[in-house]
Design a protein around this motif. Structure first.
Motif, PDB file in Angstrom:
ATOM      1  N   THR A   1       8.724  -8.499   3.959  1.00 44.47           N
ATOM      2  CA  THR A   1       7.635  -9.216   4.635  1.00 44.47           C
ATOM      3  C   THR A   1       6.663  -8.233   5.278  1.00 44.47           C
ATOM      4  OG1 THR A   1       9.110 -11.074   5.068  1.00 44.47           O
ATOM      5  CG2 THR A   1       7.115 -10.927   6.398  1.00 44.47           C
ATOM      6  N   LEU A   2       7.248  -7.185   5.887  1.00 41.40           N
ATOM      7  CA  LEU A   2       6.393  -6.174   6.516  1.00 41.40           C
ATOM      8  C   LEU A   2       5.495  -5.511   5.484  1.00 41.40           C
ATOM      9  CD1 LEU A   2       5.662  -4.423   9.024  1.00 41.40           C
ATOM     10  CD2 LEU A   2       7.511  -2.876   8.314  1.00 41.40           C
ATOM     11  N   ALA A   3       6.052  -5.159   4.327  1.00 37.71           N
ATOM     12  CA  ALA A   3       5.259  -4.475   3.301  1.00 37.71           C
ATOM     13  C   ALA A   3       4.207  -5.401   2.713  1.00 37.71           C
ATOM     14  CB  ALA A   3       6.184  -3.960   2.206  1.00 37.71           C
ATOM     15  N   ALA A   4       4.471  -6.718   2.648  1.00 38.06           N
ATOM     16  CA  ALA A   4       3.550  -7.641   1.998  1.00 38.06           C
ATOM     17  C   ALA A   4       2.403  -8.062   2.910  1.00 38.06           C
ATOM     18  CB  ALA A   4       4.314  -8.875   1.520  1.00 38.06           C
TER      19      ALA A   4
ATOM     20  N   SER B   1      -0.236   3.188   1.991  1.00 38.16           N
ATOM     21  CA  SER B   1       0.680   4.098   1.297  1.00 38.16           C
ATOM     22  C   SER B   1       2.123   3.665   1.541  1.00 38.16           C
ATOM     23  CB  SER B   1       0.482   5.542   1.793  1.00 38.16           C
ATOM     24  OG  SER B   1       0.855   5.632   3.163  1.00 38.16           O
ATOM     25  N   VAL B   2       2.978   4.097   0.641  1.00 39.12           N
ATOM     26  CA  VAL B   2       4.405   3.833   0.774  1.00 39.12           C
ATOM     27  C   VAL B   2       4.966   4.521   2.000  1.00 39.12           C
ATOM     28  CG1 VAL B   2       6.670   4.209  -0.312  1.00 39.12           C
ATOM     29  CG2 VAL B   2       4.729   3.445  -1.700  1.00 39.12           C
TER      30      VAL B   2
ATOM     31  N   ILE C   1      10.950   8.719  -1.355  1.00 39.93           N
ATOM     32  CA  ILE C   1       9.731   8.731  -2.147  1.00 39.93           C
ATOM     33  C   ILE C   1       9.965   9.679  -3.313  1.00 39.93           C
ATOM     34  CG2 ILE C   1       7.285   9.332  -2.211  1.00 39.93           C
ATOM     35  CD1 ILE C   1       7.086   8.587   0.713  1.00 39.93           C
ATOM     36  N   ASP C   2       9.770   9.131  -4.500  1.00 43.27           N
ATOM     37  CA  ASP C   2       9.944   9.919  -5.734  1.00 43.27           C
ATOM     38  C   ASP C   2      11.313  10.588  -5.797  1.00 43.27           C
ATOM     39  OD1 ASP C   2       7.400   9.207  -6.554  1.00 43.27           O
ATOM     40  OD2 ASP C   2       6.495  10.941  -5.545  1.00 43.27           O
TER      41      ASP C   2
ATOM     42  N   GLY D   1       0.612   3.497  -6.112  1.00 43.22           N
ATOM     43  CA  GLY D   1       0.532   4.935  -5.814  1.00 43.22           C
ATOM     44  C   GLY D   1       1.912   5.541  -5.915  1.00 43.22           C
ATOM     45  N   GLU D   2       2.428   5.932  -4.779  1.00 44.68           N
ATOM     46  CA  GLU D   2       3.753   6.539  -4.767  1.00 44.68           C
ATOM     47  C   GLU D   2       4.831   5.486  -5.067  1.00 44.68           C
ATOM     48  OE1 GLU D   2       3.181   9.775  -1.227  1.00 44.68           O
ATOM     49  OE2 GLU D   2       3.295   7.655  -0.691  1.00 44.68           O
TER      50      GLU D   2
END
Length: 486
Positions: free
Chosen positions: A60-63, A76-77, A100-101, A160-161
């Motif tokens: 939810t936070l990311a959306a 950004s991620v 990340i990656d 992106g990332e």
């Protein structure tokens, strides 16, 4: 040659206690294992639920969330991971990290029970999660511990990332509390089993006390032949019924041995006289005297006939104690009474009369009843005058059937009426007979559950009555017959 191993004997008390202890141990073990397994499953379900709720908050936070530094949607991620780690509070035995990656780039600033980045094997297992498209729950086992992990891929728009948020629970630490609880359960179960065994030892001993008394009584009876011993009976359980059955068996054995001893005593006593007579005459007999040989032969045969009759009577009395002495079947009392009158008529020149007929059928042994009535008829002929009346009859009442033989003989004094039913009792020593006829009649009546009574007085004749109980299913029925001669 093989030698047989000595058998190890275990008392019933020990065997019952061993079985009880084993069953209790199995029950406690099964209960503990079942409860432990269920609690482990619940623990995993609880961890999964906590991970999924935390994952939903991060999604939810990311959306729809905004970057607190810019006030704009996340660009950004790295910003999503940084914000999520600052807002998610780790639970006990939980750790978080952002990747990340394929590399761990973000870790929480707060102290946690363990650190994901400190377990290289776990980090290697989590590296591919940054390329996943969907969240996934899975378990990871490393040399340090076992983890329950939720890997949540994180993406931004525009793409992106490639990143992932990882939440992990230390399952071993979660199970530690559960293990401690069931370790305590195991100790309590062992203590309870020990107390149960101790208490059961005394309880089983009390329950099996009648068996111990039964064994000791059987030993005493076997060593002393004292069949008068009985086991005290208390309660109404199976052991009480066993004690009652054993007591009944002892009573039957005592009765059987008593009858056997009485038979041997009676036979020895009564057979001694005719054997002595025969032996004496044979010893004094002159073999060359034909007349004396003939006389001695006749005397010996007569004594042998008397001994044979005596043995038959004794055997009849001995068999009267057996359950198969009488064979019950439906007997027509009227037909039986009439048949006895016909059979008794040739016994002597008397005026034979049918007094009454009971029109009823009862469960009885017709052969034994006929034997008893003919014995009474024979006695009536023996102690009455020629031409006098002998009456035979039967009558039915609500609770019994009566069969009788009456005569007009000399009668029996009141003081002698009880003892004439004893073995070898003869009021007239000059009369033929062994003194077993009336005891046989009494035994036949008793075998039917009945009795024999006597009504007599000197000079007024005698009436012997056989009383046979009958089921009260019908009303009494008898037909009087007056002065019917045969």
């Amino acid at each position: 040659m093989r030698t047989r191993r000595p058998r190890i004997r275990m008392s019933v008390r020990t065997r019952v206690l061993a079985a009880l202890t084993l069953l209790s141990a199995m029950a406690l073990t099964a209960a503990g294992v079942s409860a432990y397994s269920l609690e482990r499953e619940r623990s995993v379900a609880r961890l999964d639920d906590s991970l999924q709720r935390s994952g939903e908050e991060i999604e939810t936070l990311a959306a729809i969330g905004v970057d607190p530094e810019t006030g704009e949607p996340f660009a950004s991620v790295s910003a999503v991971l940084r914000t999520a780690l600052s807002r998610v509070v780790p639970a006990p035995n939980e750790a978080l990290a952002g990747l990340i990656d394929g590399e761990i780039t973000h870790v929480p600033e707060v102290a946690t029970s363990f650190r994901i980045e400190q377990d290289p094997e776990l980090v290697a297992e989590l590296a591919p999660t940054t390329g996943w498209q969907e969240p996934e729950l899975f378990t990871v086992e490393t040399s340090l511990r076992t983890y329950r992990v939720l890997a949540l891929p994180v993406r931004t728009d525009p793409p992106g990332e490639e990143g992932a948020m990882v939440l992990a629970f230390d399952i071993d630490a979660e199970y530690q509390t559960l293990n401690d609880t069931f370790r305590t359960y195991a100790l309590v179960a062992v203590a309870s089993l020990a107390w149960t065994t101790i208490i059961a030892w005394f309880v089983v001993g009390q329950l099996l006390a009648p068996i111990k008394v039964l064994r000791s009584t059987a030993d005493e009876v076997g060593s002393s032949d004292d069949l008068s011993r009985r086991i005290p009976v208390s309660g109404n359980d199976d052991l009480a019924l066993l004690s009652e059955t054993f007591n009944r068996m002892l009573a039957r054995l005592e009765q059987a041995f008593a009858s056997q001893r009485q038979l041997l005593d009676d036979a020895g006593h009564e057979l001694r006289t005719p054997l002595t007579i025969v032996r004496g005459h044979l010893e004094l007999m002159e073999p060359t005297d034909a007349e004396e040989v003939t006389s001695t032969r006749a005397l010996a045969l007569d004594e042998l006939d008397r001994m044979n009759m005596l043995v038959e009577d004794l055997m009849t009395l001995a068999r009267s104690r057996r359950p198969d002495f009488v064979t019950l079947a439906e007997v027509d009392i009227a037909l039986l009474t009439d048949d006895v009158l016909v059979k008794a008529s040739p016994l002597g020149e008397r005026r034979w009369v049918m007094d009454a007929l009971a029109e009823v059928q009862v469960p009885a042994d017709g052969r034994r009843l006929t034997q008893a009535l003919l014995q009474l008829a024979s006695n009536a002929v023996k102690f009455s005058d020629e031409g006098s009346t002998i009456g035979i009859g039967s009558a039915s009442e609500e609770s019994e059937v009566r069969l009788w033989v009456r005569d007009e003989g000399s009668g029996i004094p009141a003081e002698d009426q009880a003892r004439i039913f004893d073995r070898f009792e003869r009021l007239d020593l000059t009369a033929d007979g062994s003194g077993l006829g009336l005891p046989i009649v009494a035994s036949i009546a008793q075998a039917h559950g009945g009795r024999v009574t006597l009504e007599s007085a000197p000079g007024q004749g005698s009436t012997f009555v056989i009383h046979i109980p009958r089921p009260a299913t019908e009303g009494p029925g008898s037909r009087e017959i007056s002065d019917e001669s045969r």
